[in-house]
Design a protein around this motif. Structure first.
Motif, PDB file in Angstrom:
ATOM      1  N   LEU A  16       0.848  -1.187   0.000  1.00 38.13           N
ATOM      2  CA  LEU A  16       0.000   0.000   0.000  1.00 38.13           C
ATOM      3  C   LEU A  16       0.887   1.242   0.000  1.00 38.13           C
ATOM      4  N   TYR A  17       0.390   2.288  -0.633  1.00 39.16           N
ATOM      5  CA  TYR A  17       1.113   3.569  -0.621  1.00 39.16           C
ATOM      6  C   TYR A  17       0.095   4.693  -0.454  1.00 39.16           C
ATOM      7  N   THR A  18       0.300   5.523   0.564  1.00 39.83           N
ATOM      8  CA  THR A  18      -0.517   6.732   0.669  1.00 39.83           C
ATOM      9  C   THR A  18       0.366   7.863   1.186  1.00 39.83           C
ATOM     10  N   GLY A  19      -0.197   9.023   1.399  1.00 45.13           N
ATOM     11  CA  GLY A  19       0.650  10.130   1.817  1.00 45.13           C
ATOM     12  C   GLY A  19      -0.138  11.321   2.308  1.00 45.13           C
ATOM     13  N   ARG A  20       0.639  12.322   2.707  1.00 43.78           N
ATOM     14  CA  ARG A  20      -0.001  13.553   3.169  1.00 43.78           C
ATOM     15  C   ARG A  20       0.932  14.729   2.923  1.00 43.78           C
ATOM     16  N   GLY A  21       0.357  15.831   2.508  1.00 46.38           N
ATOM     17  CA  GLY A  21       1.112  17.070   2.377  1.00 46.38           C
ATOM     18  C   GLY A  21       1.034  17.816   3.696  1.00 46.38           C
ATOM     19  N   PRO A  22       2.160  17.969   4.393  1.00 46.41           N
ATOM     20  CA  PRO A  22       2.113  18.544   5.749  1.00 46.41           C
ATOM     21  C   PRO A  22       2.026  20.064   5.732  1.00 46.41           C
TER      22      PRO A  22
ATOM     23  N   ILE B  53       4.328   5.464   3.505  1.00 51.05           N
ATOM     24  CA  ILE B  53       3.576   6.717   3.649  1.00 51.05           C
ATOM     25  C   ILE B  53       4.506   7.895   3.377  1.00 51.05           C
ATOM     26  N   GLN B  54       4.143   8.665   2.362  1.00 49.98           N
ATOM     27  CA  GLN B  54       4.978   9.787   1.936  1.00 49.98           C
ATOM     28  C   GLN B  54       4.497  11.091   2.569  1.00 49.98           C
ATOM     29  N   LEU B  55       5.416  11.822   3.177  1.00 50.26           N
ATOM     30  CA  LEU B  55       5.101  13.163   3.672  1.00 50.26           C
ATOM     31  C   LEU B  55       5.760  14.152   2.725  1.00 50.26           C
ATOM     32  N   THR B  56       4.932  14.862   1.950  1.00 46.97           N
ATOM     33  CA  THR B  56       5.472  15.707   0.886  1.00 46.97           C
ATOM     34  C   THR B  56       5.798  17.110   1.409  1.00 46.97           C
ATOM     35  N   ASP B  57       6.849  17.158   2.237  1.00 49.63           N
ATOM     36  CA  ASP B  57       7.272  18.466   2.760  1.00 49.63           C
ATOM     37  C   ASP B  57       7.753  19.383   1.629  1.00 49.63           C
ATOM     38  N   ASP B  58       8.321  18.784   0.578  1.00 45.72           N
ATOM     39  CA  ASP B  58       8.759  19.591  -0.566  1.00 45.72           C
ATOM     40  C   ASP B  58       7.557  20.203  -1.305  1.00 45.72           C
ATOM     41  N   GLU B  59       6.499  19.414  -1.455  1.00 40.25           N
ATOM     42  CA  GLU B  59       5.296  19.914  -2.129  1.00 40.25           C
ATOM     43  C   GLU B  59       4.749  21.144  -1.420  1.00 40.25           C
ATOM     44  N   LYS B  60       4.648  21.058  -0.109  1.00 43.72           N
ATOM     45  CA  LYS B  60       4.052  22.171   0.623  1.00 43.72           C
ATOM     46  C   LYS B  60       4.962  23.386   0.613  1.00 43.72           C
ATOM     47  N   PHE B  61       6.283  23.152   0.588  1.00 43.34           N
ATOM     48  CA  PHE B  61       7.202  24.279   0.426  1.00 43.34           C
ATOM     49  C   PHE B  61       6.933  24.978  -0.913  1.00 43.34           C
TER      50      PHE B  61
ATOM     51  N   VAL C 178       7.709  13.152  -8.131  1.00 41.52           N
ATOM     52  CA  VAL C 178       8.083  12.797  -6.756  1.00 41.52           C
ATOM     53  C   VAL C 178       6.938  12.060  -6.067  1.00 41.52           C
ATOM     54  N   GLN C 179       5.725  12.461  -6.367  1.00 38.41           N
ATOM     55  CA  GLN C 179       4.583  11.746  -5.781  1.00 38.41           C
ATOM     56  C   GLN C 179       4.321  10.424  -6.506  1.00 38.41           C
ATOM     57  N   ALA C 180       4.741  10.327  -7.754  1.00 40.13           N
ATOM     58  CA  ALA C 180       4.530   9.090  -8.508  1.00 40.13           C
ATOM     59  C   ALA C 180       5.555   8.015  -8.131  1.00 40.13           C
TER      60      ALA C 180
ATOM     61  N   PRO D 103      -4.519   3.973  -1.681  1.00 40.13           N
ATOM     62  CA  PRO D 103      -5.772   4.541  -1.193  1.00 40.13           C
ATOM     63  C   PRO D 103      -5.601   6.066  -1.108  1.00 40.13           C
ATOM     64  N   CYS D 104      -6.509   6.815  -1.678  1.00 39.45           N
ATOM     65  CA  CYS D 104      -6.374   8.276  -1.647  1.00 39.45           C
ATOM     66  C   CYS D 104      -7.718   8.926  -1.937  1.00 39.45           C
ATOM     67  N   ALA D 105      -7.806  10.233  -1.705  1.00 38.72           N
ATOM     68  CA  ALA D 105      -8.997  10.975  -2.113  1.00 38.72           C
ATOM     69  C   ALA D 105      -8.931  11.163  -3.629  1.00 38.72           C
TER      70      ALA D 105
ATOM     71  N   ASP E 293      -9.135  13.507  -5.587  1.00 35.76           N
ATOM     72  CA  ASP E 293      -8.393  14.635  -6.180  1.00 35.76           C
ATOM     73  C   ASP E 293      -6.927  14.296  -6.463  1.00 35.76           C
ATOM     74  N   GLN E 294      -6.438  13.183  -5.908  1.00 38.47           N
ATOM     75  CA  GLN E 294      -5.046  12.794  -6.173  1.00 38.47           C
ATOM     76  C   GLN E 294      -4.915  11.959  -7.444  1.00 38.47           C
ATOM     77  N   ASP E 295      -6.034  11.664  -8.053  1.00 35.43           N
ATOM     78  CA  ASP E 295      -6.031  10.791  -9.235  1.00 35.43           C
ATOM     79  C   ASP E 295      -5.062  11.236 -10.348  1.00 35.43           C
TER      80      ASP E 295
ATOM     81  N   TYR F 152      -2.114  12.478 -10.320  1.00 35.34           N
ATOM     82  CA  TYR F 152      -0.749  12.006 -10.093  1.00 35.34           C
ATOM     83  C   TYR F 152      -0.587  10.557 -10.531  1.00 35.34           C
ATOM     84  N   PHE F 153      -1.630   9.776 -10.251  1.00 37.49           N
ATOM     85  CA  PHE F 153      -1.486   8.345 -10.466  1.00 37.49           C
ATOM     86  C   PHE F 153      -1.882   7.940 -11.878  1.00 37.49           C
ATOM     87  N   ARG F 154      -2.646   8.793 -12.546  1.00 37.60           N
ATOM     88  CA  ARG F 154      -2.841   8.596 -13.974  1.00 37.60           C
ATOM     89  C   ARG F 154      -1.477   8.695 -14.652  1.00 37.60           C
TER      90      ARG F 154
HETATM   91  N1  TRP Z   1      -0.308  15.364  -2.388  1.00 35.63           N
HETATM   92  C1  TRP Z   1      -0.920  14.805  -1.218  1.00 35.63           C
HETATM   93  C2  TRP Z   1      -1.485  15.945  -0.350  1.00 35.63           C
HETATM   94  O1  TRP Z   1      -1.305  17.088  -0.615  1.00 35.63           O
HETATM   95  C3  TRP Z   1       0.033  13.989  -0.393  1.00 35.63           C
HETATM   96  C4  TRP Z   1       0.392  12.644  -0.980  1.00 35.63           C
HETATM   97  C5  TRP Z   1       1.645  12.240  -1.374  1.00 35.63           C
HETATM   98  C6  TRP Z   1      -0.477  11.556  -1.224  1.00 35.63           C
HETATM   99  N2  TRP Z   1       1.618  10.980  -1.809  1.00 35.63           N
HETATM  100  C7  TRP Z   1       0.345  10.511  -1.748  1.00 35.63           C
HETATM  101  C8  TRP Z   1      -1.848  11.344  -1.016  1.00 35.63           C
HETATM  102  C9  TRP Z   1      -0.214   9.283  -2.089  1.00 35.63           C
HETATM  103  C10 TRP Z   1      -2.386  10.106  -1.364  1.00 35.63           C
HETATM  104  C11 TRP Z   1      -1.583   9.088  -1.892  1.00 35.63           C
HETATM  105  O2  TRP Z   1      -2.114  15.688   0.645  1.00 35.63           O
END
Ligand code: TRP
Length: 377
Positions: A72-78, A107-115, A194-196, A219-221, A223-225, A227-229
């Motif tokens: 499984l892979y998911t993440g969050r933008g902090p 689980i990816q924490l996209t600190d770079d994305e939020k920067f 980076v998210q892919a 698993p994601c909301a 709106d993240q589709d 990236y994964f397309r």
């Molecule tokens: N971009 C997502 C966000 O802003 C964070 C994220 C990174 C993510 N990798 C993911 C979310 C993989 C779902 C699945 O919250």
């Protein structure tokens, strides 16, 4: 209506999204299959259609049945310290998938994305990532099978796959699928790779060695589709299977069902740090309901559940399906009043938030290190 990874506006028509994005709806046949394979009742977020769409989930389950490994892979933008209850949804569900299928999760924490997207310093994004990591761990992930990483911290390990993906994707494609323009920074154009990258198993040699055939489920909301397309486009060209997806709707704000809950208006959200009194006050004062305008009207016609925020939120947070059904019947027919439903919702939210606070308080720095510094350098 508009849905991109950075903005959700208007009333979201999920059937239309499935059509526009080209993903598939999740039906009861698929849910039954998951129950059969796991020997468990499906999580309520799945049974109640909050996780409503997917890509290639049947193919992933076929592989599972053949005994092939996947993760499984998911993440969050902090972007903020103050997580709200909506932020828990993907993690609650991912944790359920992890224990039901007994697989690894990254689980990816996209600190770079939020920067790149917010007005934050690098240092502040890094600090927020570590704070958010505690909230994620508090959702109950299995320490033996969970790897949490920040982009700043793990980039050296990911970078080969990041550039492999970057070489696959023309600039026009990123501009198109993410709605970027020539005025956006070059960081934003580069970031989607980076998210892919974590959707490719070779990004995690300490977990999967050099195996390219380990499938990934994200698993994601919804709106993240995008990236994964993009990731699904590149993966076969890099010798990997396409990542599968399981996608959720958004939790609306308290004030109404339009758009996704945003933390910028505190009366519209319930934070994981709110006190029971604050939660009761917010639900009472701000929750938009579909109850009748007068008592007589309400008794006569019942509540309009399809626009009622307490009802929608109860569907997400109330685990007890019998009770939920009872509330739906009583409230929908006007026997139960708006005030009573608000009390139900406040009680459920208080329970969720208090449980989270206690679990988070137990997450020490040592625990965080155990989840994060697991990388063999
Ligand atoms: N971009 C997502 C966000 O802003 C964070 C994220 C990174 C993510 N990798 C993911 C979310 C993989 C779902 C699945 O919250």
């Amino acid at each position: 209506m508009s849905v991109t990874p950075w903005h959700v506006t208007g009333r979201v028509d999920y059937a239309k999204i499935v059509e526009q994005f080209g993903c598939k709806s999740i039906d009861t046949v698929l849910i039954d299959r998951i129950e059969r394979l796991t020997g468990q009742t499906a999580h309520h977020l799945l049974r109640r259609g909050i996780f409503f769409a997917h890509r290639d989930l049947n193919e992933l389950l076929d592989a599972h049945e053949r005994g092939e490994p996947w993760y499984l892979y998911t993440g969050r933008g902090p972007s903020s310290e103050a997580l709200h209850v909506g932020h828990l949804i993907p993690f609650m569900f991912a944790r359920w998938l992890q224990q039901a299928f007994q697989v690894h999760i990254v689980i990816q924490l996209t600190d770079d994305e939020k920067f790149l997207w917010k007005d934050l310093t690098v240092e502040e994004s890094q600090r927020l990532a570590r704070e958010n990591c505690k909230d994620i761990i508090a959702c109950g992930f299995d320490a033996q099978k969970t790897f949490i990483f920040t982009d700043f911290g793990y980039m050296g390990h990911m970078y080969p796959n990041v550039v492999r993906i970057q070489r696959c994707v023309p600039m026009n494609q990123v501009r198109g699928i993410f709605g970027l323009s020539g005025e956006d920074s070059i960081g934003k154009i580069a970031f989607p790779a980076v998210q892919a990258a974590p959707a490719l198993s070779t990004t995690f040699p300490h977990l999967f060695g050099d195996r390219k055939d380990v499938r990934c489920l994200v698993p994601c909301a919804i709106d993240q589709d995008p990236y994964f397309r993009m990731a699904r486009d590149c993966a076969p060209r890099l010798g990997h299977p396409k990542p599968a997806l399981i996608e959720s709707t958004f939790l609306s704000g308290l004030r109404g069902l339009d758009g996704k809950m945003s933390a910028s208006d505190p009366s519209n959200v319930v934070f994981l740090s709110d006190t029971p009194e604050q939660i009761r006050a917010k639900v009472n004062r701000h929750a938009f309901t579909g109850g009748g305008a007068t008592l007589e009207e309400h008794r006569k016609h019942g509540a309009r559940l399809e626009v009622d925020v307490p009802w929608q939120w109860l569907n997400v947070f109330m685990e007890d399906s019998k009770r939920l059904e009872h509330i739906g019947n009583e409230y929908g027919s006007g026997r139960m009043l708006t005030g009573e439903v608000k009390v139900e919702l406040a009680n459920v939210l208080i329970q969720v938030v208090e449980r989270h606070k206690a679990a988070r308080a137990a997450v020490t720095d040592e625990v965080v290190d155990a989840f994060m510094l697991d990388v063999r350098t």
